[in-house]
Design an enzyme around this catalytic site. Structure first.
Site, PDB file in Angstrom:
ATOM      1  N   GLY A  49       0.837  -1.202   0.000  1.00  0.00           N
ATOM      2  CA  GLY A  49       0.000   0.000   0.000  1.00  0.00           C
ATOM      3  C   GLY A  49       0.866   1.244   0.000  1.00  0.00           C
ATOM      4  O   GLY A  49       1.899   1.300   0.675  1.00  0.00           O
ATOM      5  N   GLY A  54       1.753   4.033   3.930  1.00  0.00           N
ATOM      6  CA  GLY A  54       2.697   3.212   3.166  1.00  0.00           C
ATOM      7  C   GLY A  54       3.791   4.032   2.495  1.00  0.00           C
ATOM      8  O   GLY A  54       4.972   3.701   2.574  1.00  0.00           O
ATOM      9  N   ARG A 339     -18.483  13.305  14.504  1.00  0.00           N
ATOM     10  CA  ARG A 339     -19.205  12.715  13.371  1.00  0.00           C
ATOM     11  C   ARG A 339     -20.290  11.742  13.797  1.00  0.00           C
ATOM     12  O   ARG A 339     -21.382  11.731  13.231  1.00  0.00           O
ATOM     13  CB  ARG A 339     -18.200  11.994  12.471  1.00  0.00           C
TER      14      ARG A 339
END
Lengths: 646, 251
Positions: A49, A54, A339
């Site tokens: 990734g 990454g 959220r």
């Protein structure tokens, strides 16, 4: 609710360093083992990734001298899904002189996560946050600035400070391109070998340690072996298990799930962030959902009509007939509640029949007052690209008509279990960024994902990887080892098996069905009956999948639907585990809302006595239920209170 | 705006691989919802093809929000299609009319070799970036972020150039298949920031040389790239690139 069973002691060690919270990371850095610079070049490291975690890890480890092989499924490392993050990145710089500090960022983050993350991990995250901003500016990331030339900030949900750094509504893009530029330099220098369009299909474990991976080339289908002294999984989240999410279409759980099947614990899989401000679903054909950055809640006001079923045009609804429900219920945080709270309230008003738009599954996010106050050009400068994006998708102009928004799956706080060193319970397998479970508890605050991805890659793994390699002095393995033979054969067999089902139903049809079960029963509100139904429905769907899916084409060519078939197969296993995890956690916390556990006002009600714990699931074999292990969370520095944003 | 389904005729480029000859394949879809995105229309076509046991059309896509730069379709002869400043993934079918015929082709350029159908290899862009599109700064030794103030207008200009999504529409729309807008955007971004100054000359020369080595053509000011760019990168990037290159080679 029923009293939970007595869990066995947790077998693994989270390796939290001793000492006071504020000194843990620095004392740990002083005590960890080092690898001689000349010896680093003898060690191979695999990074899977190339998003924020990454790319930053690969570049930083290459600079230190390790030989790095980096892999991504996209055609270029620059396209990893971190690129789509909009709003910003938090840091405790206190440039605004509003009283910010590492402690406050730590406290907001652990509270925002509803006290389901480890204190030590979160404190370290807050501690390195400032270095991230320095690093990115040095790379040439063009953050927003004030006229005097210093960096600008804005506010995000769950905080009463301005600590979010941003680059218009494209902060993720700019941070990722910064990390990608460092990665590109490392590729040029020969220290990183980059494999684009190459997907990790399995982890190779030898004598209990991660020693390599099996990959499939997405252009020609070739299966390859890669041996290494350590494997870093930086593969992002699994929100696409819901089919519709704000994730990129190719985001998936496959690499992480394959590691889980090789022994890595999967922690808190049900902890999913449902983001409150996304463009609502418009029809059955919809392939993905688009986020409208949380930063919009700095200036946008969320409302629905006071009356049920009010079908008038929003601009015709007078002020006194509007319910700015977040400002009403949470006067101190208002539109900037976290959220999970904003999403749940949107669901509540829609459940009451006050939702807007054709489907009734939307609320307004209105910029009228901000435009009146600051002028259209100021608003355009802050959010112009988001407004444009909204108009492209919906055909409506948000400068004139309020946006319609609705919650959508956005981020997964759960992930592979890691210790303080970011190492999973499989030695040599490290997990960074969204792919691990470690820092956000049961709810992530806005602008904290970018912070965590880069913290892990730039400022944690360069130290902790050395500690493993120096301490373990891993023995070299050869790609001809029988463990590679076996893993490769299993991948080849699976490719053939999928291609040979030749059933009647498309992969997408299964994915959509799975997504509906997940959204309805493992979504914004969960209850015991629904979760039990989800488990049996997903299990039946998975069985059907392997008997009746149609996978087109062949293996040895570019075949996107074959890639997709693997990913959906893994989602069909993961979905069931998520439902089981949600079922076992008989409390509400953060994004996990159990109908059976709420306060009289309908807020999430935690049960700290029984569930201030990490649920870590161990794979036990195909079609066998995973075994649950429980790590206690110890809070020595913060007092667990009912989260209040009122 | 009508909500009625539309009938759309498609001419889609099919090509099994780099060695085989490509051709246009005709499809008619009579159930296209105007609120669908262009790629959702292709998803639907693929579903229908697979239901008939036919091979689906391969195309690159990922974020579907116009930021990852994966999607790369030439639609009716225009890179990313007819809507200005819009990547193909953000183009919606409401921009077309019932009964329209739409042609879909891949990016065509020598430096972007064919993979399959509408998918090409854009790794040349990564190699241009690796040649010099960075500031050589090691992790961990950066000064405080506010140590060097940067005038807002310079930072904003750098940001304008930095928004490039690396999709390659500039190359696909250019009669010369030049990658000047892409390369110029990165050179210009870093030329407007003090952090880019120490390697400024080396960077301009290395990136321009790599661009030529990859087989992209020269820029002769057609300005098609600016029109096709989904994020509106200005061709001043190319002027700045030339200036940077000249300054570097003449000094």
């Amino acid at each position: 609710m029923e009293v939970p069973k007595n869990y066995k002691p947790f077998k693994w060690d989270s390796h939290i360093p001793p000492g006071p919270l504020k000194e843990k990371w620095s004392s740990h850095k002083n005590n960890i083992k080092l690898v001689n610079p000349n010896n680093k070049r003898k060690h191979n490291v695999i990074v899977v990734g190339t998003g924020l975690a990454g790319a930053s890890a690969a570049a930083s480890l290459a600079e230190l001298g390790y030989n790095v092989k980096a892999f991504c499924i996209q055609d270029s490392a620059r396209r990893a899904h971190s690129i789509a993050a909009q709003g910003g990145i938090n840091a405790a710089k206190n440039y605004q002189n509003d009283g910010d500090s590492v402690w406050r960022l730590f406290y907001d983050t652990i509270k925002g996560g509803d006290y389901r993350a480890r204190e030590a991990n979160v404190y370290r995250l807050a501690e390195v946050s400032n270095n991230i901003i320095d690093q990115c500016v040095a790379q040439g990331v063009p953050f927003a600035r004030e006229y005097g030339g210093t960096l600008a900030n804005r506010s995000f949900g769950g905080a009463q400070l301005s600590r979010t750094f941003y680059a218009r509504g494209q902060t993720g893009q700019q941070l990722l391109l910064g990390a990608y530029s460092s990665l590109s330099q490392a590729i040029q220098s020969g220290k990183v070998q980059m494999y684009a369009r190459e997907e990790m299909m399995d982890l190779v474990v030898i004598d209990g340690k991660a020693k390599g991976i099996i990959t499939r080339n997405l252009v020609n289908g070739k299966i390859k072996r890669h041996a290494a002294d350590a494997v870093l999984l930086c593969t992002g989240g699994y929100g696409n298990v819901y089919y519709l999410s704000t994730n990129a279409k190719n985001s998936n759980v496959t690499a992480a799930w394959r590691c889980h099947k090789r022994g890595a614990l999967f922690a808190n899989p049900n902890f999913t962030q449902i983001h409150p401000t996304c463009i609502p679903v418009s029809g059955e054909y919809q392939s993905k959902l688009t986020l409208m950055s949380e930063s919009l809640r700095n200036d946008g006001r969320v409302w629905v009509p006071k009356a049920k079923g009010d079908k008038r045009h929003p601009n015709e609804i007078p002020e006194e007939e509007r319910d700015y429900y977040l400002e009403r219920i949470y006067p101190s945080f208002g539109n900037l509640v976290p959220r999970d709270v904003a999403s749940r309230n949107a669901k509540n008003v829609c459940d009451e029949g006050r939702g807007v738009g054709e489907s009734g599954l939307a609320v307004y996010l209105d910029f009228r007052d901000a435009i009146k106050r600051d002028g259209q050009s100021t608003i355009a400068e802050k959010y112009g690209n988001l407004f444009e994006m909204y108009e492209k998708i919906t055909g409506e102009n948000p400068y004139e008509v309020p946006m319609r928004i609705f919650p959508a799956v956005h981020y997964t706080m759960g992930g592979l279990w890691v210790d303080y060193n970011l190492m999973s319970n499989v030695p040599g397998l490290f997990v960074l960024g969204e792919a691990n479970f470690s820092d956000h508890g049961a709810n992530r605050l806005g602008a904290s994902a970018l912070m965590q991805g880069l913290a892990d890659g730039y400022f944690v793994i360069p130290y902790t990887l050395g500690n493993y390699i120096a301490g373990d002095n891993p023995e070299k393995v050869d790609e001809s080892h029988e463990a590679f033979d076996k893993a490769e054969k299993e991948v080849v067999d699976e490719v053939n098996k999928l291609l040979n089902v030749k059933g009647e139903k498309t992969i997408l049809a299964y994915h959509r069905e799975l997504g509906k079960i997940m959204w309805d029963k493992v979504g914004m509100a969960r209850d015991e009956a629904g979760l039990k139904e989800a488990i049996s429905q997903i299990s039946a769907l998975r069985k059907e999948y392997w008997e009746n899916v149609f996978v087109p084409g062949e293996s040895a060519t570019y075949n996107k639907y074959l890639e997709y078939a693997f990913r959906v197969a893994d989602f069909l296993e993961l979905g069931e585990l998520m439902a089981r995890d949600a079922l076992e956690r008989r409390e509400s916390c953060g994004g996990h809302f159990r109908e059976e556990s709420q306060t009289p006002e309908g807020e999430a009600k935690r049960d700290d006595e029984n569930y201030a714990k990490v649920f870590a699931w161990e794979y036990t074999g195909p079609e066998k239920p995973q075994e649950l292990h429980v790590e206690d969370l110890v809070f020595e520095n913060v007092k667990l209170t009912q989260r209040s944003y009122k | 705006m009508s909500n009625e389904n539309m009938t759309i005729h498609l001419k889609v480029w099919r090509q099994k691989g780099p060695e085989t000859k490509g051709f246009f394949e005709d499809h008619t879809m009579d159930d296209v919802n105007p609120h669908m995105s262009f790629l959702e229309m292709l998803d639907l076509l693929n579903e229908q093809l697979m239901e008939q046991r036919k091979e689906p059309i391969e195309f690159d896509h990922d974020c579907r929000e116009g930021i990852c730069g994966s999607c790369n379709l030439v639609i009716n002869g225009m890179a990313h299609g007819p809507e200005l400043r819009t990547a193909a993934c953000q183009l919606h079918m409401r921009k077309f009319s019932d009964g329209d015929t739409i042609t879909i082709e891949p990016w065509r350029a020598r430096a972007f070799p064919m993979i399959k159908d509408l998918v090409v290899d854009r790794s040349a862009f990564d190699r241009i970036m690796a040649a010099g599109g960075y500031v050589s700064v090691k992790t961990g030794n950066a000064p405080d972020a506010n140590a060097i103030p940067i005038p807002k207008h310079e930072a904003d200009l750098a940001m304008d150039y930095a928004t490039c999504i690396g999709c390659g529409a500039c190359v696909a729309s250019c009669p010369n298949s030049s990658a000047s807008l892409f390369t110029g955007a990165k050179i210009s971004q870093l030329a407007h920031l003090p952090q880019g100054a120490p390697e400024r000359k080396k960077r301009a020369v290395a990136m321009v040389n790599q661009m030529e080595k990859e087989g992209f053509g020269d820029c002769s000011n057609f300005q098609e790239c600016e029109a096709a760019c989904p994020v509106g990168i200005s061709i001043t990037a190319i002027a700045e690139m030339r200036k940077e290159y000249m300054k570097a080679v003449l000094s």
